[in-house]
Design a protein around this motif. Structure first.
Motif, PDB file in Angstrom:
ATOM      1  N   ASN A  63       0.866  -1.456  -0.158  1.00  0.00           N
ATOM      2  CA  ASN A  63       0.168  -0.295  -0.160  1.00  0.00           C
ATOM      3  C   ASN A  63       1.033   1.368  -0.001  1.00  0.00           C
ATOM      4  O   ASN A  63       1.922   1.260   0.668  1.00  0.00           O
ATOM      5  CB  ASN A  63      -1.031   0.438   1.199  1.00  0.00           C
ATOM      6  CG  ASN A  63      -1.721  -1.159   1.037  1.00  0.00           C
ATOM      7  OD1 ASN A  63      -2.268  -1.814  -0.449  1.00  0.00           O
ATOM      8  ND2 ASN A  63      -2.285  -0.897   1.989  1.00  0.00           N
ATOM      9  N   GLY A  64       0.539   1.988  -1.079  1.00  0.00           N
ATOM     10  CA  GLY A  64       1.438   3.526  -1.249  1.00  0.00           C
ATOM     11  C   GLY A  64       2.513   3.418  -1.903  1.00  0.00           C
ATOM     12  O   GLY A  64       3.512   3.998  -1.742  1.00  0.00           O
ATOM     13  N   ALA A  65       2.536   1.981  -3.007  1.00  0.00           N
ATOM     14  CA  ALA A  65       3.542   2.122  -3.226  1.00  0.00           C
ATOM     15  C   ALA A  65       3.640   2.988  -4.544  1.00  0.00           C
ATOM     16  O   ALA A  65       4.532   3.056  -5.399  1.00  0.00           O
ATOM     17  CB  ALA A  65       4.230   0.821  -3.627  1.00  0.00           C
ATOM     18  N   GLY A  66       2.487   3.744  -5.406  1.00  0.00           N
ATOM     19  CA  GLY A  66       2.537   4.259  -6.156  1.00  0.00           C
ATOM     20  C   GLY A  66       1.585   3.462  -7.171  1.00  0.00           C
ATOM     21  O   GLY A  66       1.921   3.711  -8.455  1.00  0.00           O
ATOM     22  N   LYS A  67       0.464   2.637  -6.880  1.00  0.00           N
ATOM     23  CA  LYS A  67       0.581   1.624  -7.440  1.00  0.00           C
ATOM     24  C   LYS A  67      -0.509   2.075  -8.827  1.00  0.00           C
ATOM     25  O   LYS A  67      -0.666   2.250 -10.191  1.00  0.00           O
ATOM     26  CB  LYS A  67       0.223  -0.014  -7.583  1.00  0.00           C
ATOM     27  CG  LYS A  67       1.091  -0.561  -6.851  1.00  0.00           C
ATOM     28  CD  LYS A  67       0.544  -2.423  -6.544  1.00  0.00           C
ATOM     29  CE  LYS A  67      -0.863  -2.018  -4.970  1.00  0.00           C
ATOM     30  NZ  LYS A  67      -0.136  -1.388  -4.248  1.00  0.00           N
ATOM     31  N   SER A  68      -1.775   3.014  -7.965  1.00  0.00           N
ATOM     32  CA  SER A  68      -2.603   3.620  -8.827  1.00  0.00           C
ATOM     33  C   SER A  68      -2.660   4.486  -9.174  1.00  0.00           C
ATOM     34  O   SER A  68      -3.281   4.697 -10.662  1.00  0.00           O
ATOM     35  CB  SER A  68      -3.720   3.369  -8.022  1.00  0.00           C
ATOM     36  OG  SER A  68      -4.060   2.286  -7.068  1.00  0.00           O
ATOM     37  N   VAL A 111      -3.202  -4.604 -11.955  1.00  0.00           N
ATOM     38  CA  VAL A 111      -3.137  -3.993 -10.178  1.00  0.00           C
ATOM     39  C   VAL A 111      -3.891  -4.519  -9.525  1.00  0.00           C
ATOM     40  O   VAL A 111      -5.127  -5.206  -9.483  1.00  0.00           O
ATOM     41  CB  VAL A 111      -3.266  -3.007 -10.467  1.00  0.00           C
ATOM     42  CG1 VAL A 111      -2.973  -2.331  -8.638  1.00  0.00           C
ATOM     43  CG2 VAL A 111      -2.667  -2.164 -11.241  1.00  0.00           C
ATOM     44  N   THR A 112      -2.688  -5.870  -8.864  1.00  0.00           N
ATOM     45  CA  THR A 112      -3.570  -7.502  -7.776  1.00  0.00           C
ATOM     46  C   THR A 112      -2.401  -6.746  -6.219  1.00  0.00           C
ATOM     47  O   THR A 112      -1.389  -6.463  -6.320  1.00  0.00           O
ATOM     48  CB  THR A 112      -3.641  -8.331  -8.090  1.00  0.00           C
ATOM     49  OG1 THR A 112      -3.896  -8.948  -6.967  1.00  0.00           O
ATOM     50  CG2 THR A 112      -2.604  -9.002  -8.669  1.00  0.00           C
ATOM     51  N   HIS A 113      -3.643  -6.642  -5.177  1.00  0.00           N
ATOM     52  CA  HIS A 113      -2.055  -7.601  -3.931  1.00  0.00           C
ATOM     53  C   HIS A 113      -2.116  -8.876  -3.638  1.00  0.00           C
ATOM     54  O   HIS A 113      -1.179  -9.195  -2.907  1.00  0.00           O
ATOM     55  CB  HIS A 113      -2.745  -6.713  -2.817  1.00  0.00           C
ATOM     56  CG  HIS A 113      -4.069  -7.468  -2.279  1.00  0.00           C
ATOM     57  ND1 HIS A 113      -5.472  -6.897  -2.997  1.00  0.00           N
ATOM     58  CD2 HIS A 113      -5.225  -7.501  -1.445  1.00  0.00           C
ATOM     59  CE1 HIS A 113      -6.306  -7.601  -2.630  1.00  0.00           C
ATOM     60  NE2 HIS A 113      -5.666  -8.138  -1.417  1.00  0.00           N
ATOM     61  N   ARG A 114      -2.834  -9.563  -4.602  1.00  0.00           N
ATOM     62  CA  ARG A 114      -2.434 -10.662  -4.343  1.00  0.00           C
ATOM     63  C   ARG A 114      -1.927 -11.599  -5.537  1.00  0.00           C
ATOM     64  O   ARG A 114      -1.470 -11.378  -6.409  1.00  0.00           O
ATOM     65  CB  ARG A 114      -3.972 -12.042  -4.696  1.00  0.00           C
ATOM     66  CG  ARG A 114      -5.092 -11.155  -3.307  1.00  0.00           C
ATOM     67  CD  ARG A 114      -6.337 -12.232  -3.200  1.00  0.00           C
ATOM     68  NE  ARG A 114      -7.048 -12.302  -2.399  1.00  0.00           N
ATOM     69  CZ  ARG A 114      -8.935 -11.955  -1.732  1.00  0.00           C
ATOM     70  NH1 ARG A 114      -9.333 -12.239  -3.417  1.00  0.00           N
ATOM     71  NH2 ARG A 114      -9.516 -12.002  -1.333  1.00  0.00           N
ATOM     72  N   LEU A 115      -0.301 -12.249  -4.711  1.00  0.00           N
ATOM     73  CA  LEU A 115       0.700 -12.096  -5.776  1.00  0.00           C
ATOM     74  C   LEU A 115       0.438 -13.417  -6.608  1.00  0.00           C
ATOM     75  O   LEU A 115       0.633 -13.668  -7.498  1.00  0.00           O
ATOM     76  CB  LEU A 115       2.392 -12.701  -5.534  1.00  0.00           C
ATOM     77  CG  LEU A 115       2.553 -10.877  -4.938  1.00  0.00           C
ATOM     78  CD1 LEU A 115       3.792 -11.474  -3.863  1.00  0.00           C
ATOM     79  CD2 LEU A 115       2.365 -10.080  -5.018  1.00  0.00           C
ATOM     80  N   GLY A 116      -0.460 -13.859  -6.381  1.00  0.00           N
ATOM     81  CA  GLY A 116      -0.793 -15.538  -6.972  1.00  0.00           C
ATOM     82  C   GLY A 116      -2.393 -14.861  -8.762  1.00  0.00           C
ATOM     83  O   GLY A 116      -1.164 -15.555  -8.989  1.00  0.00           O
ATOM     84  N   SER A 117      -2.470 -13.872  -8.348  1.00  0.00           N
ATOM     85  CA  SER A 117      -3.386 -13.722  -9.882  1.00  0.00           C
ATOM     86  C   SER A 117      -2.337 -13.329 -10.539  1.00  0.00           C
ATOM     87  O   SER A 117      -2.282 -12.904 -11.997  1.00  0.00           O
ATOM     88  CB  SER A 117      -3.986 -12.745  -9.616  1.00  0.00           C
ATOM     89  OG  SER A 117      -5.473 -13.772  -8.492  1.00  0.00           O
ATOM     90  N   ALA A 118      -0.823 -12.405 -10.008  1.00  0.00           N
ATOM     91  CA  ALA A 118       0.164 -12.225 -10.742  1.00  0.00           C
ATOM     92  C   ALA A 118       0.610 -12.508 -11.668  1.00  0.00           C
ATOM     93  O   ALA A 118       1.398 -12.143 -12.996  1.00  0.00           O
ATOM     94  CB  ALA A 118       0.995 -10.993 -10.324  1.00  0.00           C
TER      95      ALA A 118
END
Length: 603
Positions: free
Chosen positions: A386-391, A542-549
């Motif tokens: 969170n806050g990394a700048g993804k969005s 953009v996802t926070h669940r790495l499995g989907s990445a």
């Protein structure tokens, strides 16, 4: 808008808003001014008719005129008085009942069209949001402001011009007396302008606060959480404190203007007394007739009442609304986001070259020196804490924001010089904070193409691709209990948001964490479907669940607004780094979750 505010005086404001008002309702403005002119003339005609009636009655009392000689002036005065009331009633009805709502509606549309052309980055600026609140307050104020100008020019202007000529012919000194009573009152109102303009500047932030607290107390979106958590009292006290502070500021301004009003009343009284004395002396010396004395003496009260009405009510209201109207004009004067027209060619992909971006009012950049290329037919995943700048990076890649430094090319178009319509064409997305439109299911899905008849077959297709189960729901069902429709679960709304993004014809599609309310198994299923739908297109997940990445061709790892690593899942796991650390943490979460699942009890 708020960094360096242009100053506007009363004359500038009037010259700006009158053309806007006429453009919003031209025929109604013409009717309003015509009625005002007729109304002003009727007041002067009433004075003339009164004079003639009293002169004839004086002659009749002296035996120089008969009964029939008195009838005609009496009927004339009755006709003028009756017509005056009719015109006044029609004008009041037309102004408040027709012109005000019609013009307010069209000015609302004007401000919405303006907001469409303003750079979206302004909506990240707190000062701009305050200014926008003040500008919206000015929508109704600007029509009331113009109506006052119309009244002052067409009604009062015509009345004072005609009655002034009449009084000047009687005794020129009467005009000077009226001016001496009028000028101090105008000076007092000049002070009021500054008082209420300053009040509006201070009130807007407080007004935004109490509106938010009020929403948190009773809005449908909030009430379940505030009641269950016992947060009602917390928000109520915040609302109450903000209202008290706002009321205190209003009270101080009102108290200051009330003292000026006392001075105005005293000045008006002195002016009227002096005028009455001069009128009495002129009658006793034989300069004017008894009829003239009676008519003008009766008119003096009306003249001073109208003067006070102009200064205290109309000019006072203009002073109160001045700040709101000025903020409306400032919004219209804001620079618009423009650019050259062009066509996107997604065979050229999407590219960011050394871009940086800083939000308004902040010193630290949200994105720093990022370069990234997405080829046609390629899907990349953007991950990070969170806050990394993804969005923020997604908003730059889609052209919603323009970079502070560097360049973004979407289908070959430079977002810094291309028009927003050209940039957005062919771009679609589903975002984390999706909207639940209070419309039918059909409209919720096909909202990006309202100009064409939305085909039921295509809507059903994208709903199916988003794994939305229709059940008993029909396309024409209203999705809002407030409007007599039905409500959906969070997961169902997210699937509709996904279907909405898929419905839009696109060559570049973005999924910005749209599946937070869907369990990991369903999320993986949707992303696999998305993988098929994104074939041949530029795509970002953009996802926070790495499995989907893992489904993406490449994974972009962000930290602190920068790209710290990029590659496939296997490449990123082959060496120590941010991605490998995040993967290990999430793997531990899933392992702990499995440990917490109770074993099946024996039968």
């Amino acid at each position: 808008m708020s960094a360096e505010k242009k100053k506007y005086n009363l004359v500038t404001v009037i010259l700006r808003i009158i053309p806007i008002q006429f453009k919003s309702a031209p025929w109604n403005c013409l009717i309003e001014n015509t009625l005002g002119i007729m109304n002003g003339l009727s007041f002067t005609l009433a004075v003339v008719a009164t004079q003639r009636l009293f002169d004839v009655i004086s002659k009749a009392a002296a035996g120089k005129a008969g009964f029939l000689d008195c009838v005609i002036p009496l009927l004339l005065l009755a006709a003028v008085t009756f017509g005056q009331q009719i015109i006044n009633g029609v004008q009041n009805f037309h102004g408040i009942g027709i012109l005000l709502p019609k013009s307010s509606g069209r000015l609302t549309a004007l401000i919405h069209k303006k907001l469409r052309r303003i750079d979206p980055v302004y909506f990240e600026d707190t000062d701009f949001l305050d200014d926008l609140n003040k500008a919206r307050e000015g929508i109704r104020a600007i029509t009331m402001f113009c109506m006052i100008v119309f009244v002052c020019v067409s009604f009062y202007g015509v009345y004072f011009l005609s009655i002034g000529v009449y009084l000047f012919r009687l005794k020129p000194m009467l005009i000077i007396t009226l001016l001496l009573a009028f000028i101090p009152a105008l000076s007092a109102q000049a002070v009021n302008v500054r008082v209420f303009t300053r009040l509006e500047e201070q009130s807007a932030p407080l007004r935004r606060e109490y509106e938010y607290y009020q929403k948190a107390i009773c809005d449908r979106e909030y009430f379940k959480e505030t009641r269950i958590l016992g947060a009602f009292s917390f928000f109520y006290h915040l609302f109450e404190d903000t209202m008290k502070l706002l009321t205190e500021k209003v009270w101080k301004a009102e108290r200051k203007t009330a003292l000026l009003q006392l001075l105005l009343d005293f000045t008006a009284f002195v002016g009227m007394a002096l005028s009455a004395y001069m009128l009495f002396r002129a009658t006793m010396s034989g300069e004017i007739t008894v009829g003239m004395f009676a008519a003008v003496f009766a008119a003096l009260g009306q003249i001073f009442a109208i003067m006070q009405e102009i200064v205290t009510q109309h000019i006072g209201n203009m002073n109160r609304d001045m700040g709101k109207v000025v903020n409306f004009i400032r919004l219209l004067d804001m620079p618009e986001r423009t650019g050259t027209e062009g066509e996107t060619d997604f065979a050229r992909g999407v590219a960011a070259k050394d871009i940086s971006f800083t939000y308004p009012g902040r010193d630290k950049p949200a994105i720093k020196n990022v370069s990234l290329e997405i080829a046609e037919g390629e899907t990349i995943a953007i991950v990070g804490e969170n806050g990394a700048g993804k969005s923020t990076l997604v908003r730059l890649l889609t052209g919603i924001y323009r970079p502070s430094e560097g360049k973004v090319f979407i289908g070959g178009l430079d977002t810094a010089v291309a028009s927003p319509a050209s940039v957005y064409k062919g771009v679609s997305g589903v975002f984390q904070k999706y909207q639940r439109y209070k419309m039918t299911l059909k409209e919720n899905v096909a909202i990006s193409d309202v100009s064409a008849e939305a085909g039921a077959e295509k809507i059903h297709s994208v709903l199916s691709e988003a794994d939305f189960e229709m059940g008993d729901i029909k396309l024409d069902d209203m999705l809002s209990p407030e409007f007599g429709g039905i409500d959906l679960s969070g997961g169902q709304w997210q699937r509709i948001a996904i279907a909405r993004g898929l419905y839009r014809v696109n060559g570049f599609i973005v999924l910005d964490e749209p599946t937070s309310a869907i369990d990991p198994i369903e999320e993986t299923k949707i992303y696999k479907q998305f993988e098929q739908l994104a074939k041949g297109k530029c795509a970002v997940v953009v996802t926070h669940r790495l499995g989907s990445a893992k489904l993406a061709h490449r994974i972009v790892v962000m930290d602190g607004g920068e790209i710290v690593d990029i590659g496939t899942h296997e490449e990123l796991m082959s060496h120590p780094g941010k991605y490998a650390t995040m993967w290990e943490k999430q793997a531990q979460w899933y392992e702990r979750a499995e440990d917490c699942v109770p074993a099946q009890l024996p039968v």
